[in-house]
Design a protein around this motif. Sequence first.
Motif, mmCIF file in Angstrom:
data_model
loop_
_atom_site.group_PDB
_atom_site.id
_atom_site.type_symbol
_atom_site.label_atom_id
_atom_site.label_comp_id
_atom_site.label_asym_id
_atom_site.label_seq_id
_atom_site.Cartn_x
_atom_site.Cartn_y
_atom_site.Cartn_z
ATOM 1 N N UNK A 23 -0.391 -0.613 0.525
ATOM 2 C CA UNK A 23 0.211 0.207 1.578
ATOM 3 C C UNK A 23 1.308 1.112 1.007
ATOM 4 N N UNK A 24 2.107 0.550 0.086
ATOM 5 C CA UNK A 24 3.170 1.355 -0.527
ATOM 6 C C UNK A 24 2.574 2.499 -1.338
ATOM 7 N N UNK A 25 1.516 2.208 -2.078
ATOM 8 C CA UNK A 25 0.872 3.261 -2.859
ATOM 9 C C UNK A 25 0.297 4.362 -1.971
ATOM 10 N N UNK A 26 -0.306 3.963 -0.833
ATOM 11 C CA UNK A 26 -0.860 4.949 0.092
ATOM 12 C C UNK A 26 0.230 5.822 0.694
ATOM 13 N N UNK A 27 1.359 5.205 1.084
ATOM 14 C CA UNK A 27 2.460 5.986 1.658
ATOM 15 C C UNK A 27 3.029 6.965 0.633
ATOM 16 N N UNK A 28 3.167 6.516 -0.614
ATOM 17 C CA UNK A 28 3.676 7.409 -1.654
ATOM 18 C C UNK A 28 2.721 8.579 -1.894
ATOM 19 N N UNK A 29 1.425 8.297 -1.867
ATOM 20 C CA UNK A 29 0.448 9.366 -2.054
ATOM 21 C C UNK A 29 0.503 10.366 -0.902
ATOM 22 N N UNK A 30 0.629 9.826 0.338
ATOM 23 C CA UNK A 30 0.742 10.714 1.494
ATOM 24 C C UNK A 30 2.021 11.557 1.418
#
Length: 222
Positions: A23-30
Motif C-alpha cells: 500500500x505504501x509503495x502504491x501511494x508513493x507511485x501515485x
Amino acid sequence: MKELQDSPEDCTQCGVNYAKFRQIQEREAQGRAQDKATAVALAKASPQVRAALAEYPGAQPVVVIDLNMNFWSMVKFMVKWAFASIPALLIIFAIGLALSIAWSALLGFPGTGKIPTGNVPGASAGEPADSTYLDLPSEPDVAYFLLKLQKSGSGSAEMEIKRNAPTGVTYQALGVDCTTRTISVDANSATYDGMVSSRAAGAKVRPPVGSTRDFLISKACR
C-alpha cells in the motif's frame, strides 16, 4: 510452519507487513505520478497562475462561468459594494485635488491667487497706484487687474480693468448691470488716459456662462 500459519502477511525475521508495504509503495507511485502531472500542468499555465500558486501553495485555479445568487442576497451584496466604493472615491478625489493644487501653485495657474510668470506689467500714465489681481480661470495666459470698481444703488457697476496678454496691455472700462447680468465695453485703449478720454456707453450683452466677462460680472456684483 506455525509462524507462517499465525501471520502469513508478516515477515517473521524483519517484522515487515507485506500488505501495508505494498500500500505504501502504491501511494508513493501515485504521488509521483500526481507531482509529474502537476509539474506538466504548471509549465503550461499562464504566468499569473504560476505567480498565484507560488504565493498561495496548494491553491487551485478556478474559472467562474456563471453566478447564481438569491435576489435579495444580490441586493445586499450590491448595497455593500456601493457603500464600500464611497471611501475609495473620496480618496481618489482627495489625491486628485492635492495634485491639482500643487500643480497650480507651482505654475501659477488660475485659482491660486498667484500672478502667472511674466504677467506683471508696468504702470501707464494716470493709472491708479492700487490694483487687485483678478484670478480668472477662463484665460490662464492673461492677467487681469482691477483698477477701479464703483457700484450704484440701481444694481449697476462701473469697472476699470487692466488686461495684460501676450499680445500687449490694454485698459478697458466696463459697465455692468447686475440685474440682467449684462456687460458693456465702454472704452478700450492701450493707455489708461486714452481709456478715460474715449469712454462712452457701449452696447450691453450677456456673456456666456464661464467666460471672462461672466466672471467679471460676478466680481462686480458681489
